[in-house]
Design a protein around this motif. Sequence first.
Motif, PDB file in Angstrom:
ATOM      1  N   GLU A  24      24.256  39.280  28.596  1.00  9.93           N
ATOM      2  CA  GLU A  24      25.986  39.643  28.370  1.00  9.93           C
ATOM      3  C   GLU A  24      26.498  40.385  27.548  1.00  9.93           C
ATOM      4  OE1 GLU A  24      27.211  37.127  26.047  1.00  9.93           O
ATOM      5  OE2 GLU A  24      29.756  37.069  25.920  1.00  9.93           O
ATOM      6  N   ARG A  25      24.794  41.257  26.470  1.00 13.99           N
ATOM      7  CA  ARG A  25      24.551  42.433  25.656  1.00 13.99           C
ATOM      8  C   ARG A  25      25.359  43.852  26.135  1.00 13.99           C
ATOM      9  NH1 ARG A  25      21.461  44.986  21.810  1.00 13.99           N
ATOM     10  NH2 ARG A  25      19.489  44.284  23.309  1.00 13.99           N
ATOM     11  N   THR A  26      24.604  43.686  26.993  1.00 13.17           N
ATOM     12  CA  THR A  26      24.217  45.331  27.989  1.00 13.17           C
ATOM     13  C   THR A  26      25.889  44.783  28.662  1.00 13.17           C
ATOM     14  OG1 THR A  26      22.108  44.219  28.077  1.00 13.17           O
ATOM     15  CG2 THR A  26      22.996  46.675  29.091  1.00 13.17           C
ATOM     16  N   GLN A  27      25.896  44.293  29.099  1.00 12.74           N
ATOM     17  CA  GLN A  27      27.811  44.122  29.923  1.00 12.74           C
ATOM     18  C   GLN A  27      28.838  44.334  29.260  1.00 12.74           C
ATOM     19  OE1 GLN A  27      27.752  39.937  31.435  1.00 12.74           O
ATOM     20  NE2 GLN A  27      25.971  39.977  32.932  1.00 12.74           N
ATOM     21  N   GLN A  28      28.962  44.365  27.926  1.00 17.27           N
ATOM     22  CA  GLN A  28      29.876  44.699  27.005  1.00 17.27           C
ATOM     23  C   GLN A  28      29.518  45.998  26.840  1.00 17.27           C
ATOM     24  OE1 GLN A  28      32.550  42.221  26.772  1.00 17.27           O
ATOM     25  NE2 GLN A  28      31.195  41.210  27.797  1.00 17.27           N
ATOM     26  N   THR A  29      27.923  46.416  26.291  1.00 20.21           N
ATOM     27  CA  THR A  29      28.011  47.878  25.893  1.00 20.21           C
ATOM     28  C   THR A  29      28.965  48.709  27.347  1.00 20.21           C
ATOM     29  OG1 THR A  29      25.881  47.441  25.340  1.00 20.21           O
ATOM     30  CG2 THR A  29      25.550  49.275  25.882  1.00 20.21           C
ATOM     31  N   ALA A  30      28.257  48.762  28.280  1.00 17.64           N
ATOM     32  CA  ALA A  30      28.487  49.131  29.512  1.00 17.64           C
ATOM     33  C   ALA A  30      30.549  48.761  29.270  1.00 17.64           C
ATOM     34  CB  ALA A  30      28.265  48.220  31.115  1.00 17.64           C
ATOM     35  N   GLU A  47      45.628  44.633  30.721  1.00 14.93           N
ATOM     36  CA  GLU A  47      46.868  44.208  31.538  1.00 14.93           C
ATOM     37  C   GLU A  47      46.367  42.818  32.968  1.00 14.93           C
ATOM     38  OE1 GLU A  47      49.088  46.404  33.372  1.00 14.93           O
ATOM     39  OE2 GLU A  47      50.269  45.643  35.119  1.00 14.93           O
ATOM     40  N   ALA A  48      45.360  42.950  33.001  1.00 14.95           N
ATOM     41  CA  ALA A  48      44.488  42.233  34.520  1.00 14.95           C
ATOM     42  C   ALA A  48      43.959  40.782  33.480  1.00 14.95           C
ATOM     43  CB  ALA A  48      43.558  42.616  34.897  1.00 14.95           C
ATOM     44  N   VAL A  49      43.300  41.203  32.230  1.00 18.82           N
ATOM     45  CA  VAL A  49      42.984  39.887  31.585  1.00 18.82           C
ATOM     46  C   VAL A  49      44.346  39.147  31.041  1.00 18.82           C
ATOM     47  CG1 VAL A  49      41.752  39.026  29.628  1.00 18.82           C
ATOM     48  CG2 VAL A  49      40.793  40.462  31.074  1.00 18.82           C
ATOM     49  N   THR A  50      45.478  39.858  30.819  1.00 14.67           N
ATOM     50  CA  THR A  50      46.641  39.135  30.242  1.00 14.67           C
ATOM     51  C   THR A  50      47.106  38.434  31.322  1.00 14.67           C
ATOM     52  OG1 THR A  50      46.561  41.079  28.870  1.00 14.67           O
ATOM     53  CG2 THR A  50      48.852  39.107  28.934  1.00 14.67           C
ATOM     54  N   THR A  51      47.385  38.570  32.603  1.00 15.00           N
ATOM     55  CA  THR A  51      48.107  38.465  33.278  1.00 15.00           C
ATOM     56  C   THR A  51      47.273  37.417  34.515  1.00 15.00           C
ATOM     57  OG1 THR A  51      48.456  40.225  34.464  1.00 15.00           O
ATOM     58  CG2 THR A  51      48.355  38.829  35.675  1.00 15.00           C
ATOM     59  N   VAL A  52      45.587  37.082  34.074  1.00 15.33           N
ATOM     60  CA  VAL A  52      44.839  36.203  34.431  1.00 15.33           C
ATOM     61  C   VAL A  52      45.145  35.269  33.335  1.00 15.33           C
ATOM     62  CG1 VAL A  52      42.138  34.817  34.665  1.00 15.33           C
ATOM     63  CG2 VAL A  52      43.453  37.284  35.494  1.00 15.33           C
ATOM     64  N   ILE A  72      31.013  45.281  35.931  1.00 16.82           N
ATOM     65  CA  ILE A  72      31.738  45.993  34.084  1.00 16.82           C
ATOM     66  C   ILE A  72      32.771  45.612  34.266  1.00 16.82           C
ATOM     67  CG2 ILE A  72      32.006  48.078  33.588  1.00 16.82           C
ATOM     68  CD1 ILE A  72      29.416  48.828  34.874  1.00 16.82           C
ATOM     69  N   ALA A  73      34.268  45.532  35.281  1.00 18.39           N
ATOM     70  CA  ALA A  73      34.661  45.069  34.919  1.00 18.39           C
ATOM     71  C   ALA A  73      35.243  43.015  34.438  1.00 18.39           C
ATOM     72  CB  ALA A  73      35.759  45.509  36.556  1.00 18.39           C
ATOM     73  N   ALA A  74      34.631  42.407  35.209  1.00 19.24           N
ATOM     74  CA  ALA A  74      33.939  40.877  35.726  1.00 19.24           C
ATOM     75  C   ALA A  74      34.307  40.867  34.053  1.00 19.24           C
ATOM     76  CB  ALA A  74      33.500  40.208  36.255  1.00 19.24           C
ATOM     77  N   GLY A  75      33.386  42.132  33.196  1.00 22.75           N
ATOM     78  CA  GLY A  75      32.947  41.540  31.577  1.00 22.75           C
ATOM     79  C   GLY A  75      34.462  41.761  31.019  1.00 22.75           C
ATOM     80  N   ALA A  76      35.271  42.078  31.157  1.00 25.41           N
ATOM     81  CA  ALA A  76      36.424  42.529  30.675  1.00 25.41           C
ATOM     82  C   ALA A  76      36.675  40.115  30.482  1.00 25.41           C
ATOM     83  CB  ALA A  76      37.496  42.746  31.341  1.00 25.41           C
ATOM     84  N   LEU A  77      36.203  39.735  31.265  1.00 29.04           N
ATOM     85  CA  LEU A  77      36.560  38.509  31.136  1.00 29.04           C
ATOM     86  C   LEU A  77      35.303  37.393  30.576  1.00 29.04           C
ATOM     87  CD1 LEU A  77      38.223  37.734  34.413  1.00 29.04           C
ATOM     88  CD2 LEU A  77      39.734  37.582  32.838  1.00 29.04           C
ATOM     89  N   GLY A  78      35.062  37.605  29.914  1.00 25.03           N
ATOM     90  CA  GLY A  78      33.377  36.784  29.367  1.00 25.03           C
ATOM     91  C   GLY A  78      32.238  37.496  29.824  1.00 25.03           C
ATOM     92  N   LEU A 268      32.821  39.504  51.160  1.00 20.38           N
ATOM     93  CA  LEU A 268      33.563  39.752  49.820  1.00 20.38           C
ATOM     94  C   LEU A 268      32.562  39.954  49.217  1.00 20.38           C
ATOM     95  CD1 LEU A 268      35.958  36.859  49.720  1.00 20.38           C
ATOM     96  CD2 LEU A 268      36.393  39.038  49.944  1.00 20.38           C
ATOM     97  N   MET A 269      32.355  40.535  47.744  1.00 20.16           N
ATOM     98  CA  MET A 269      31.563  40.496  47.187  1.00 20.16           C
ATOM     99  C   MET A 269      31.924  39.110  45.425  1.00 20.16           C
ATOM    100  SD  MET A 269      30.133  44.509  45.903  1.00 20.16           S
ATOM    101  CE  MET A 269      30.103  45.253  47.150  1.00 20.16           C
ATOM    102  N   ARG A 270      31.318  38.234  45.389  1.00 21.09           N
ATOM    103  CA  ARG A 270      31.960  37.128  43.903  1.00 21.09           C
ATOM    104  C   ARG A 270      30.791  37.608  42.763  1.00 21.09           C
ATOM    105  NH1 ARG A 270      30.630  31.653  46.078  1.00 21.09           N
ATOM    106  NH2 ARG A 270      28.489  32.247  45.256  1.00 21.09           N
ATOM    107  N   VAL A 271      31.506  37.578  41.606  1.00 20.01           N
ATOM    108  CA  VAL A 271      30.979  37.177  40.275  1.00 20.01           C
ATOM    109  C   VAL A 271      31.542  35.730  39.899  1.00 20.01           C
ATOM    110  CG1 VAL A 271      30.099  39.710  39.644  1.00 20.01           C
ATOM    111  CG2 VAL A 271      32.478  38.345  39.597  1.00 20.01           C
ATOM    112  N   LYS A 272      30.784  34.961  39.265  1.00 23.42           N
ATOM    113  CA  LYS A 272      31.402  34.134  38.512  1.00 23.42           C
ATOM    114  C   LYS A 272      31.084  34.112  36.890  1.00 23.42           C
ATOM    115  CE  LYS A 272      29.904  30.344  41.713  1.00 23.42           C
ATOM    116  NZ  LYS A 272      29.301  29.619  42.176  1.00 23.42           N
ATOM    117  N   VAL A 273      32.236  33.971  36.279  1.00 19.49           N
ATOM    118  CA  VAL A 273      32.550  34.308  34.551  1.00 19.49           C
ATOM    119  C   VAL A 273      32.266  33.473  34.145  1.00 19.49           C
ATOM    120  CG1 VAL A 273      33.488  35.780  33.464  1.00 19.49           C
ATOM    121  CG2 VAL A 273      33.683  36.757  35.726  1.00 19.49           C
ATOM    122  N   TYR A 274      31.220  33.386  32.462  1.00 19.98           N
ATOM    123  CA  TYR A 274      31.731  32.075  31.822  1.00 19.98           C
ATOM    124  C   TYR A 274      32.802  32.638  30.736  1.00 19.98           C
ATOM    125  CZ  TYR A 274      28.699  29.039  33.173  1.00 19.98           C
ATOM    126  OH  TYR A 274      27.356  27.738  33.823  1.00 19.98           O
TER     127      TYR A 274
END
Length: 278
Positions: A24-30, A47-52, A72-78, A268-274
């Motif tokens: 998580e640390r590297t994800q958030q750094t990136a 804007e995407a995070v607010t909309t979700v 990297i982008a999905a890291g904006a959600l967690g 599709l490519m799928r990521v799962k986010v906490y």
Amino acid sequence: MTDSTATALAEFGSTWKPEELKSERTQQTALRRARGEVPGLQDLLNEAVTTVRTSLAVVIESFPRDATALVIAAGALGRVDPIHNGPTPDSLVHHVIDSEARPYRDPDPFHTDSPLLAHPHAYLGLLCVRPSPAGDGQTVLVSATDVAAEIADPSHLRALQDPCYPFAVPQKSADDEPSFTTHPILTLSGADATVRYCPVRVPAGVQRAGRAVDDEHVSALRAFERALEMQHLPTVFPLRAGDLLLLDNRRLLHGRTDVGPEGVGRHLMRVKVYDVKQ
Ligand SMILES: O=C(O)CCC(=O)C(=O)O
Ligand SMILES: [Fe+2]
């Protein structure tokens, strides 16, 4: 997403190795660096995070079809989870590819992902690499709130919240004892409704549990399943190449319509986010 943001994000992504992004640390750094270096990314992700958070789902168009950019982008959600994503135990990004055989092209009925986990992932990212050229394999979404509103009998709504619904745990080998875990299907709290459901694991779990699930709970489950079939509830739309769908996996059920022979290779490519609180 503008082409220049997409190109800059893909270039930025190419400077990271996928294995570096497992923590998580590297994800958030990136992510922090990408927000600073990729023009237009900061506002777009905010804007995407607010909309979700407010509308439960968002589609970012013209996203680079690149696994690292996706993480990297999905890291904006967690925290993007490198462990519980698909059959391979160690994959930040799982590739969903519709193959020749049925059932892989059959409709994928409404479900939530990771239903067996104590805390299912809060969000999913589905990035369309290649749609079906026939325009089938459309995405379907329905909210837990809308499903709950369709269930008229308050005793059904009460029963669905009991943590007694059996979800069959897949057997690793034929000698494994068939087992299940129990959870509520719906949880209602004021105006908020969360859901956990799988049209494969729940029926198999009910069968395994036998008489442990009483008639009241079975009939509430039938009412829930009938509500899922209401034709006016779902939002149905195609994901086009480069569309990134981010969705709330606890407040929405998702699925897709069937895929005809032309759609073999839909990808599709799928990521799962906490969410970060866990
Ligand atoms: O193929 C799809 O559109 C949906 C896939 C899906 O449900 C998933 O990967 O969790
Ligand atoms: Fe899914």
